[in-house]
Scaffold this motif. Sequence first.
Motif, short mmCIF file in Angstrom:
data_model
loop_
_atom_site.label_atom_id
_atom_site.label_comp_id
_atom_site.label_asym_id
_atom_site.label_seq_id
_atom_site.Cartn_x
_atom_site.Cartn_y
_atom_site.Cartn_z
N LEU A 129 -25.95 -4.23 9.41
CA LEU A 129 -26.49 -3.73 10.50
C LEU A 129 -26.39 -2.08 10.33
N LYS A 130 -25.44 -1.59 9.72
CA LYS A 130 -25.24 -0.01 9.69
C LYS A 130 -26.10 0.39 8.60
N SER A 131 -26.75 -0.36 7.81
CA SER A 131 -27.35 0.09 6.49
C SER A 131 -26.49 1.09 5.62
N SER A 132 -25.05 0.41 5.49
CA SER A 132 -24.34 0.94 4.89
C SER A 132 -23.87 0.30 3.52
N ASP A 133 -23.09 0.84 2.63
CA ASP A 133 -22.76 0.08 1.34
C ASP A 133 -21.19 -0.01 1.29
N TRP A 134 -20.66 -0.51 0.46
CA TRP A 134 -19.28 -0.74 0.12
C TRP A 134 -19.14 -0.19 -1.01
N ILE A 135 -18.22 0.95 -1.39
CA ILE A 135 -18.13 1.42 -2.73
C ILE A 135 -16.57 1.14 -3.17
N PHE A 136 -16.26 1.06 -4.42
CA PHE A 136 -14.78 0.85 -5.02
C PHE A 136 -14.15 2.19 -4.77
N ASN A 137 -13.04 2.18 -4.21
CA ASN A 137 -11.98 3.53 -3.89
C ASN A 137 -11.51 3.74 -5.51
N LYS A 138 -12.11 4.82 -6.14
CA LYS A 138 -11.43 5.03 -7.57
C LYS A 138 -10.13 5.63 -7.35
N ALA A 139 -9.62 6.11 -6.34
CA ALA A 139 -8.34 7.00 -6.20
C ALA A 139 -7.37 5.79 -5.97
N ILE A 140 -7.68 4.48 -5.55
CA ILE A 140 -6.54 3.49 -5.26
C ILE A 140 -5.69 3.26 -6.48
N LEU A 141 -4.37 3.15 -5.98
CA LEU A 141 -3.31 2.63 -7.14
C LEU A 141 -3.07 1.32 -7.09
N SER A 142 -2.68 0.56 -8.07
CA SER A 142 -2.24 -0.70 -7.91
C SER A 142 -0.94 -0.93 -6.88
N GLN A 143 -0.10 0.11 -7.07
CA GLN A 143 1.17 -0.03 -6.12
C GLN A 143 0.69 0.14 -4.81
N THR A 144 -0.35 0.71 -4.34
CA THR A 144 -0.96 1.11 -2.95
C THR A 144 -1.32 -0.49 -2.47
N ILE A 145 -2.18 -1.29 -3.33
CA ILE A 145 -2.61 -2.49 -2.94
C ILE A 145 -1.35 -3.55 -2.64
N LEU A 146 -0.44 -3.41 -3.69
CA LEU A 146 0.59 -4.42 -3.46
C LEU A 146 1.34 -3.89 -2.44
N HIS A 147 1.62 -2.81 -1.91
CA HIS A 147 1.99 -2.27 -0.70
C HIS A 147 1.55 -2.90 0.36
N SER A 148 -0.02 -2.70 0.47
CA SER A 148 -0.70 -3.02 1.48
C SER A 148 -0.53 -4.69 1.82
N PHE A 149 -0.74 -5.31 0.75
CA PHE A 149 -0.50 -6.81 0.66
C PHE A 149 0.83 -7.24 1.23
N TRP A 150 1.89 -6.50 0.89
CA TRP A 150 3.19 -6.77 1.34
C TRP A 150 3.17 -6.58 2.77
N TRP A 151 2.67 -5.50 3.26
CA TRP A 151 2.60 -5.16 4.72
C TRP A 151 1.87 -6.37 5.50
N ASP A 152 0.63 -6.73 4.98
CA ASP A 152 -0.06 -7.80 5.63
C ASP A 152 0.71 -8.92 5.47
N PHE A 153 1.66 -9.49 4.42
CA PHE A 153 2.08 -10.48 4.19
C PHE A 153 3.24 -10.64 5.51
N LYS A 154 4.12 -9.66 5.37
CA LYS A 154 5.28 -9.57 6.40
C LYS A 154 4.76 -9.50 7.98
N SER A 155 3.66 -8.84 8.32
CA SER A 155 3.09 -8.97 9.68
C SER A 155 2.62 -10.33 9.98
N VAL A 156 1.91 -11.02 9.19
CA VAL A 156 1.57 -12.12 9.31
C VAL A 156 2.42 -13.40 9.52
#
Length: 234
Positions: free
Chosen positions: A59-86
């Motif tokens: 609907l926005k005519s936008s794209d999803w691109i990979f965040n090259k600056a992301i670290l695996s630790q950041t993803i794990l931290h975010s998953f853990w945050w989701d896990f705890k809140s859920v």
Amino acid sequence: MLGILIAIAISWLLLRLIEKKTLVVLGMCPVPKRLKQFSIGFLISAVCCILIQYLEAYLKSSDWIFNKAILSQTILHSFWWDFKSVLTEELIFRGALLYILIQKIGSNKSLLISAIAFGVYHWFSLGVIGNVVAMVLIFIGTGVMGYAWALAFYKTKSILLPFGLHLGWNFIHNTIFSQGPLGEMLLIAKGGHELTEWNSLLNFVSGMVIIPFLILIYVTYFVKKENDLNLTVN
């Protein structure tokens, strides 16, 4: 983590004092049957969330691109945050309190109370108090989703299916598509334009109304109701 421990402790105390039961009745033990239910729930919600994110991009005519600056630790931290809140929300809305309500007043009223409480809770967590249209749509969406997850708990006699359904949505929404409070994560929206009023409404209704009803249909017609004898042994 402290919040989860407090929720578990309160759940244990309520079950012990009111029903003379233990946490086992919540079906939290990760036996193969429960893990399968969790995995299926996670996958279904994940697919639904992906579809909604790509609808918005279309609907926005936008794209999803990979965040090259992301670290695996950041993803794990975010998953853990989701896990705890859920998990915390599941223990509150689909845990000991729902179990006790079902025993005291029956499933129909209990599921409805759980759904209403979940819908009202999101008025505050999403900060929409005063915006009548948003309040109505969010109440319908999160209320129906809350009812579906409560029904999943009632039918399976376990918290793990609703936990999987809940975590699948939140993890994809927050960690994969960077829509949560932790900022840019795995995928980042690039380009596009602001949604028109009608496209914005279509996107909002799809995510907050249509998807919850699809989840409810799945739980209602495709999740088998277990008998009470399976409550503590599976």
